[in-house]
Design a protein around this motif. Structure first.
Motif, PDB file in Angstrom:
ATOM      1  N   VAL A  22       0.843  -1.201   0.000  1.00  0.00           N
ATOM      2  CA  VAL A  22       0.000   0.000   0.000  1.00  0.00           C
ATOM      3  C   VAL A  22       0.881   1.255   0.000  1.00  0.00           C
ATOM      4  O   VAL A  22       0.688   2.174  -0.805  1.00  0.00           O
ATOM      5  N   ARG A  23       1.871   1.255   0.885  1.00  0.00           N
ATOM      6  CA  ARG A  23       2.768   2.404   0.999  1.00  0.00           C
ATOM      7  C   ARG A  23       3.486   2.698  -0.314  1.00  0.00           C
ATOM      8  O   ARG A  23       3.611   3.857  -0.732  1.00  0.00           O
ATOM      9  N   ASP A  24       3.911   1.625  -1.007  1.00  0.00           N
ATOM     10  CA  ASP A  24       4.681   1.798  -2.238  1.00  0.00           C
ATOM     11  C   ASP A  24       3.808   1.998  -3.472  1.00  0.00           C
ATOM     12  O   ASP A  24       4.331   2.118  -4.579  1.00  0.00           O
ATOM     13  N   GLY A  25       2.483   1.971  -3.288  1.00  0.00           N
ATOM     14  CA  GLY A  25       1.587   2.192  -4.422  1.00  0.00           C
ATOM     15  C   GLY A  25       1.390   0.977  -5.301  1.00  0.00           C
ATOM     16  O   GLY A  25       0.829   1.076  -6.386  1.00  0.00           O
ATOM     17  N   ARG A  26       1.854  -0.199  -4.842  1.00  0.00           N
ATOM     18  CA  ARG A  26       1.630  -1.437  -5.596  1.00  0.00           C
ATOM     19  C   ARG A  26       0.248  -2.007  -5.323  1.00  0.00           C
ATOM     20  O   ARG A  26      -0.222  -2.890  -6.022  1.00  0.00           O
ATOM     21  N   LEU A  27      -0.412  -1.522  -4.270  1.00  0.00           N
ATOM     22  CA  LEU A  27      -1.754  -1.993  -3.909  1.00  0.00           C
ATOM     23  C   LEU A  27      -2.615  -0.771  -3.632  1.00  0.00           C
ATOM     24  O   LEU A  27      -2.331   0.006  -2.705  1.00  0.00           O
ATOM     25  N   GLN A  28      -3.638  -0.589  -4.496  1.00  0.00           N
ATOM     26  CA  GLN A  28      -4.489   0.600  -4.403  1.00  0.00           C
ATOM     27  C   GLN A  28      -5.617   0.343  -3.412  1.00  0.00           C
ATOM     28  O   GLN A  28      -6.756   0.115  -3.801  1.00  0.00           O
ATOM     29  N   ALA A  29      -5.275   0.345  -2.136  1.00  0.00           N
ATOM     30  CA  ALA A  29      -6.263   0.096  -1.089  1.00  0.00           C
ATOM     31  C   ALA A  29      -5.829   0.846   0.158  1.00  0.00           C
ATOM     32  O   ALA A  29      -4.686   1.314   0.244  1.00  0.00           O
ATOM     33  N   ARG A  30      -6.747   0.984   1.090  1.00  0.00           N
ATOM     34  CA  ARG A  30      -6.414   1.593   2.367  1.00  0.00           C
ATOM     35  C   ARG A  30      -6.681   0.572   3.457  1.00  0.00           C
ATOM     36  O   ARG A  30      -7.768  -0.026   3.487  1.00  0.00           O
ATOM     37  N   VAL A  31      -5.695   0.328   4.318  1.00  0.00           N
ATOM     38  CA  VAL A  31      -5.917  -0.571   5.448  1.00  0.00           C
ATOM     39  C   VAL A  31      -6.642   0.238   6.519  1.00  0.00           C
ATOM     40  O   VAL A  31      -6.043   1.047   7.230  1.00  0.00           O
ATOM     41  N   ALA A  32      -7.966   0.044   6.586  1.00  0.00           N
ATOM     42  CA  ALA A  32      -8.802   0.846   7.482  1.00  0.00           C
ATOM     43  C   ALA A  32      -8.623   0.423   8.928  1.00  0.00           C
ATOM     44  O   ALA A  32      -8.774   1.242   9.840  1.00  0.00           O
ATOM     45  N   VAL A 186      -9.790  -5.716  -4.962  1.00  0.00           N
ATOM     46  CA  VAL A 186     -10.201  -4.315  -4.774  1.00  0.00           C
ATOM     47  C   VAL A 186     -10.350  -3.593  -6.114  1.00  0.00           C
ATOM     48  O   VAL A 186     -11.048  -2.585  -6.196  1.00  0.00           O
ATOM     49  N   ALA A 187      -9.732  -4.148  -7.165  1.00  0.00           N
ATOM     50  CA  ALA A 187      -9.926  -3.585  -8.502  1.00  0.00           C
ATOM     51  C   ALA A 187     -11.217  -4.099  -9.139  1.00  0.00           C
ATOM     52  O   ALA A 187     -11.534  -3.730 -10.269  1.00  0.00           O
TER      53      ALA A 187
END
Ligand code: GAR
Length: 210
Positions: A22-32, A186-187
């Motif tokens: 998520v941090r590196d932008g490889r996963l377009q999601a937010r860990v809520a 998520v996509a």
């Protein structure tokens, strides 16, 4: 951004792989949210390291499995996630809980399912003299470790392997598999359709192999 809630019990290396992606932008999601059934889990420290205040929901404080699962579902649903991610979450879930999240809950399991559901997968693969071992990402259904597998990765078993070094070799694969499969979901590409998983609308007759 799609929201995911990650459930953990222990070390949290899969959680870390997800948070890194998520941090590196490889996963377009937010860990809520990160929720642990063990207050002492190292996974909660890893969450804090990424600026996430993890939540502890100690299963020992509940009178029954049903009562714990109801409290867990309330804690999860407060975050309105699109997806629930089991990342080393070592609790058997009630049918009511599983059905509530049917089609929107993934698990990662340290074997090439359908081989070795349950515990001690590395020792069992070694005892059988298996040549290959690995990990599987699957949708969670009422059958323990029995939901449709969407993605697998394998490693060779080498002479002299122990359950410990085999586990760490498999974990490296897990850390690649899980962000990828979560990203598909998520996509909107990965769905549970009846008893089968589909990717881009096409039934996965066999799991995708990494
Ligand atoms: C991982 O190997 C995961 O596949 C397994 O526990 C480990 C957790 O490691 N899960 C199960 O066995 C589920 N029944 P982690 O806490 O470092 O991610």
């Amino acid at each position: 951004t799609p929201r995911i809630v990650v459930l953990v019990s222990g070390e949290g290396s899969n959680l870390e792989a997800i948070l890194d992606a998520v941090r590196d932008g490889r996963l377009q999601a937010r860990v809520a949210a990160v929720i642990s059934n063990r207050p002492e889990a190292n996974a909660l420290r890893r969450a804090a390291g990424h600026g996430i205040a993890g939540e502890a929901l100690d299963h020992r404080a509940y009178v029954s499995r049903e009562a714990f699962d109801e409290a867990l579902a309330r804690a999860i649903d407060a975050h309105r996630p699109e997806l629930v991610v089991l990342a080393g979450f070592m609790r058997i879930l009630t049918p009511a809980f599983v059905n509530h999240y049917l089609g929107r809950m993934l698990n990662i399991h340290p074997s090439l399912l359908p081989a070795y559901p349950g515990l001690h997968t590395h020792a069992r693969a070694l005892a059988d003299g298996a040549e290959r071992h690995g990990a599987s990402v699957h949708f969670v259904t009422a059958e323990l470790d029995g939901g449709p597998v969407v993605l697998q990765g394998w490693v060779p078993i080498r002479t002299g392997d122990t359950p410990e070094n085999l586990a760490s070799r498999v974990l490296e694969v897990e850390h690649c598999l899980y962000p990828l499969a979560i990203g598909w979901f998520v996509a909107g590409r990965l769905r549970l359709d009846g008893k089968r998983a589909t990717l881009d609308g096409i039934p996965l007759e066999r799991p995708w192999q990494l």
